[in-house]
Design a protein around this motif. Structure first.
Motif, PDB file in Angstrom:
ATOM      1  N   PRO A  11      -1.106  -4.867  -0.478  1.00 23.73           N
ATOM      2  CA  PRO A  11      -1.057  -6.467  -1.318  1.00 23.73           C
ATOM      3  C   PRO A  11      -0.062  -6.399  -1.955  1.00 23.73           C
ATOM      4  O   PRO A  11       0.404  -7.166  -2.407  1.00 23.73           O
ATOM      5  N   THR A  12       1.037  -5.818  -2.269  1.00 31.52           N
ATOM      6  CA  THR A  12       2.005  -5.722  -3.021  1.00 31.52           C
ATOM      7  C   THR A  12       3.316  -5.836  -2.371  1.00 31.52           C
ATOM      8  O   THR A  12       3.614  -6.163  -3.612  1.00 31.52           O
ATOM      9  N   LEU A  13       2.994  -5.430  -1.359  1.00 30.98           N
ATOM     10  CA  LEU A  13       4.198  -5.827  -0.639  1.00 30.98           C
ATOM     11  C   LEU A  13       4.766  -7.854  -0.417  1.00 30.98           C
ATOM     12  O   LEU A  13       3.287  -8.255  -0.462  1.00 30.98           O
ATOM     13  N   LYS A  14       5.562  -8.217   0.009  1.00 29.39           N
ATOM     14  CA  LYS A  14       5.851  -9.433   0.456  1.00 29.39           C
ATOM     15  C   LYS A  14       5.092 -10.175   1.761  1.00 29.39           C
ATOM     16  O   LYS A  14       4.908 -10.392   1.875  1.00 29.39           O
ATOM     17  N   ASN A  15       4.969  -9.140   2.565  1.00 30.93           N
ATOM     18  CA  ASN A  15       4.851  -9.310   3.435  1.00 30.93           C
ATOM     19  C   ASN A  15       3.645  -8.679   4.059  1.00 30.93           C
ATOM     20  O   ASN A  15       3.053  -8.148   5.218  1.00 30.93           O
ATOM     21  N   PHE A  16       2.750  -8.925   3.011  1.00 31.09           N
ATOM     22  CA  PHE A  16       0.874  -8.290   3.080  1.00 31.09           C
ATOM     23  C   PHE A  16       0.610  -9.216   4.274  1.00 31.09           C
ATOM     24  O   PHE A  16       0.487 -10.088   3.746  1.00 31.09           O
ATOM     25  N   GLY A  17       0.056  -8.638   5.119  1.00 32.21           N
ATOM     26  CA  GLY A  17      -1.060  -9.242   6.101  1.00 32.21           C
ATOM     27  C   GLY A  17       0.069 -10.033   7.033  1.00 32.21           C
ATOM     28  O   GLY A  17      -1.062  -9.813   8.370  1.00 32.21           O
TER      29      GLY A  17
END
Length: 127
Positions: A11-17
């Protein structure tokens, strides 16, 4: 080389999901097989190759631990990097508290911006 498509789950990464390709590694090639293949391709005996690889490992480890970069001709360069926490000022940094880990960084050999390691890779989606 095979790959699969996976969803980014941190969830902490900008590309989450979002989805990305990741390499699928079929097997691990052990020293024994490397030595056998080298013996099959040149005049060295497997015992000679084992001795050279053992010493090579020791030399590389020693130099990396001393902070040196190690360049192996036609393969690339190895160096250790430090993973650390971010702090607000240099005086706030505590080496025992803020260094999380070390990681090895491999840079493939490059000639005029061309990296042979990446040549002729055929990508195939894993089943």
């Amino acid at each position: 080389m095979q790959y699969k498509i996976v969803k980014e789950t941190k969830p902490t990464l900008k590309n989450f999901g979002r989805y990305k390709a990741v390499a699928v590694h079929r097997q691990t090639i052990e020293t024994e097989q490397v030595c056998q293949e080298i013996q099959d391709n040149c005049s060295l005996k497997k015992s000679d190759v084992v001795a050279v690889l053992a010493e090579l490992s020791e030399v590389i480890r020693r130099h990396l631990q001393q902070g040196d970069k190690v360049r192996l001709k036609d393969l690339g360069m190895l160096k250790l990097e430090i993973e650390s926490e971010k702090v607000d000022s240099p005086t706030a940094f505590d080496v025992h508290k803020h260094i999380r880990n070390f990681r090895i960084h491999f840079l493939p050999e490059s000639r005029k911006g061309h990296q042979e390691l990446y040549e002729d890779i055929r990508l195939e989606r894993a089943k």
